[in-house]
Design a protein around this motif. Structure first.
Motif, PDB file in Angstrom:
ATOM      1  N   ILE A   1       4.439  -1.978 -10.342  1.00 38.51           N
ATOM      2  CA  ILE A   1       3.312  -1.942  -9.556  1.00 38.51           C
ATOM      3  C   ILE A   1       2.084  -2.434 -10.113  1.00 38.51           C
ATOM      4  CG2 ILE A   1       2.030  -0.042  -8.568  1.00 38.51           C
ATOM      5  CD1 ILE A   1       4.653   1.620  -8.073  1.00 38.51           C
TER       6      ILE A   1
ATOM      7  N   MET B   1      -4.648   1.085  -1.345  1.00 40.95           N
ATOM      8  CA  MET B   1      -3.523   0.686  -2.659  1.00 40.95           C
ATOM      9  C   MET B   1      -4.225   0.463  -3.748  1.00 40.95           C
ATOM     10  SD  MET B   1      -2.060  -3.407  -2.621  1.00 40.95           S
ATOM     11  CE  MET B   1      -3.616  -4.347  -2.718  1.00 40.95           C
TER      12      MET B   1
ATOM     13  N   CYS C   1       2.405   6.878  -6.674  1.00 41.57           N
ATOM     14  CA  CYS C   1       1.258   7.835  -7.213  1.00 41.57           C
ATOM     15  C   CYS C   1       1.412   9.277  -6.775  1.00 41.57           C
ATOM     16  CB  CYS C   1      -0.023   7.403  -6.678  1.00 41.57           C
ATOM     17  SG  CYS C   1      -1.495   8.230  -7.013  1.00 41.57           S
TER      18      CYS C   1
ATOM     19  N   SER D   1       2.302   1.656  -3.535  1.00 39.16           N
ATOM     20  CA  SER D   1       1.304   2.421  -4.517  1.00 39.16           C
ATOM     21  C   SER D   1       1.136   3.823  -4.061  1.00 39.16           C
ATOM     22  CB  SER D   1       0.321   1.688  -4.661  1.00 39.16           C
ATOM     23  OG  SER D   1       0.434   0.248  -4.510  1.00 39.16           O
TER      24      SER D   1
ATOM     25  N   ASP E   1       6.895   1.274 -12.559  1.00 41.63           N
ATOM     26  CA  ASP E   1       5.604   1.485 -12.738  1.00 41.63           C
ATOM     27  C   ASP E   1       4.975   0.097 -13.212  1.00 41.63           C
ATOM     28  OD1 ASP E   1       5.528   4.129 -11.906  1.00 41.63           O
ATOM     29  OD2 ASP E   1       5.879   4.765 -14.235  1.00 41.63           O
TER      30      ASP E   1
ATOM     31  N   VAL F   1       0.169  -5.416  -7.831  1.00 46.91           N
ATOM     32  CA  VAL F   1      -1.142  -5.105  -7.142  1.00 46.91           C
ATOM     33  C   VAL F   1      -2.208  -6.019  -7.569  1.00 46.91           C
ATOM     34  CG1 VAL F   1      -2.976  -3.388  -6.967  1.00 46.91           C
ATOM     35  CG2 VAL F   1      -0.598  -2.659  -6.932  1.00 46.91           C
TER      36      VAL F   1
ATOM     37  N   SER G   1      -4.742   4.350  -5.464  1.00 41.16           N
ATOM     38  CA  SER G   1      -3.535   4.681  -5.718  1.00 41.16           C
ATOM     39  C   SER G   1      -2.927   4.311  -7.058  1.00 41.16           C
ATOM     40  CB  SER G   1      -2.567   4.841  -4.550  1.00 41.16           C
ATOM     41  OG  SER G   1      -2.237   3.461  -4.215  1.00 41.16           O
ATOM     42  N   SER G   2      -3.100   2.937  -7.112  1.00 43.77           N
ATOM     43  CA  SER G   2      -2.454   2.124  -8.197  1.00 43.77           C
ATOM     44  C   SER G   2      -3.313   2.564  -9.423  1.00 43.77           C
ATOM     45  CB  SER G   2      -2.158   0.744  -7.947  1.00 43.77           C
ATOM     46  OG  SER G   2      -3.631   0.119  -7.548  1.00 43.77           O
TER      47      SER G   2
ATOM     48  N   THR H   1       0.868  -1.272   0.098  1.00 45.81           N
ATOM     49  CA  THR H   1      -0.056  -0.021   0.096  1.00 45.81           C
ATOM     50  C   THR H   1       0.947   1.241   0.050  1.00 45.81           C
ATOM     51  OG1 THR H   1      -1.870  -1.207   1.260  1.00 45.81           O
ATOM     52  CG2 THR H   1      -1.553   1.237   1.190  1.00 45.81           C
TER      53      THR H   1
END
Length: 309
Positions: free
Chosen positions: A216, A189, A122, A118, A213, A220, A192-193, A115
């Motif tokens: 992520i 999480m 972000c 992310s 990126d 996620v 934001s992702s 979390t």
């Protein structure tokens, strides 16, 4: 009357030898054990090869959390496999509870760290000027320390309440912990992702997303598919609902902890002959790229260069 903890049953009811259920349990435990061993090797490689800096601190802690989860999952899976084969209890319930509580601690820590990863990435996209000029240099260290302290506090509270012989107190502590996982950290999480993905996709079409990126974007969804069912299943279990076998969700959580290192290596575009040097270069390619981008103050989504602070 200490309630069983929300992982594979601590008091299994063994079916007759060679029954279909027995064969299925043995198969699941065997696959879980093999996956955990692979995951230990992968996360161990990340811990050994990845250089420590402000960008990699979260990833190193996440790899350590995954490594710890699998480290305690290995003896748990092995003990359950031996119990399936012998149709008898191999060790005491208290020893199994200790293993499962430690696994639960590392599982929560991994969720909290993911979390934080992310949200920070972000933030670097949405507020690149603040991220470059005003972000505290030790912010990553402070956040990791706070998440470790919070994870320890949560598991200590759950353990003390579950050992207090009060079933209601234990149940409420578990429900509260899974509520945090499902309704606080997981939505943060996911939101934001998602914002990060939209910003990167809507940015300059001439500049490809950074490898960090991509990591992520892959980690996620894999968490939501493989690791989140563990919290969801255990949460429903505390409410007296059983949706899926606890062995299955435990296996899925082990798959998530195992697959993360392979995502890092693949995101580094390491397509050459596999070797220790190539694995090291693959990891460096991901995070050194991000470190250089942060130092220049580039916004990877908008492809703009910020002025000096």
């Amino acid at each position: 009357n200490i309630p069983t903890l929300p992982f594979p049953s601590l008091t299994p009811q063994f079916p007759p030898p060679s029954s279909p259920t027995d064969v299925m349990d043995v198969s699941i435990d065997s696959v879980t054990l093999l996956i955990c061993l692979c995951g230990l090797a992968g996360n161990g490689a990340v811990l050994c090869f990845l250089q420590r800096n402000s960008t990699t601190l979260y990833i190193i802690n996440l790899a350590f959390a995954n490594f710890t989860f699998l480290h305690f999952a290995v003896p748990s899976s092995l003990l359950y496999l031996l119990e399936d084969l012998s149709c008898s209890t191999v060790v005491s319930l208290n020893y199994l509870r200790c293993l499962l509580l430690l696994s639960l601690f590392s599982y929560n820590l991994g969720l909290y760290l993911l979390t934080a990863i992310s949200i920070e990435r972000c933030t670097s996209i949405l507020c690149p000027f603040w991220y470059r000029c005003h972000r505290p240099k030790r912010l990553s260290w402070v956040v990791c320390a706070l998440l470790w302290a919070f994870s320890i506090a949560v598991i200590v509270t759950v353990t003390s309440l579950c050992l207090s012989q009060e079933h209601e107190h234990c149940q409420m502590s578990l429900i509260s912990m899974y509520t945090l996982n499902l309704f606080i950290f997981t939505p943060a999480m996911l939101i934001s992702s998602t914002i990060l993905f939209i910003k990167v996709k809507c940015g300059s079409h001439e500049q490809q997303p950074k490898s960090y990126d991509i990591v992520i974007f892959l980690v996620v969804p894999f968490f939501l598919i493989f690791a989140l069912p563990l919290s969801l299943s255990n949460f429903l279990q505390q409410l007296d609902y059983t949706v899926v076998s606890s062995q299955i969700v435990f296996l899925l959580a082990c798959i998530h902890s195992t697959i993360n290192p392979f995502i890092y290596f693949l995101a580094g575009r390491c397509w050459r002959r596999c070797s220790v040097r190539s694995l090291r270069l693959s990891l460096q390619r991901i995070f050194e790229e991000t470190e250089e981008s942060n130092a220049r103050g580039n916004d990877p989504a908008m492809d703009t260069v910020l002025p000096d602070c």
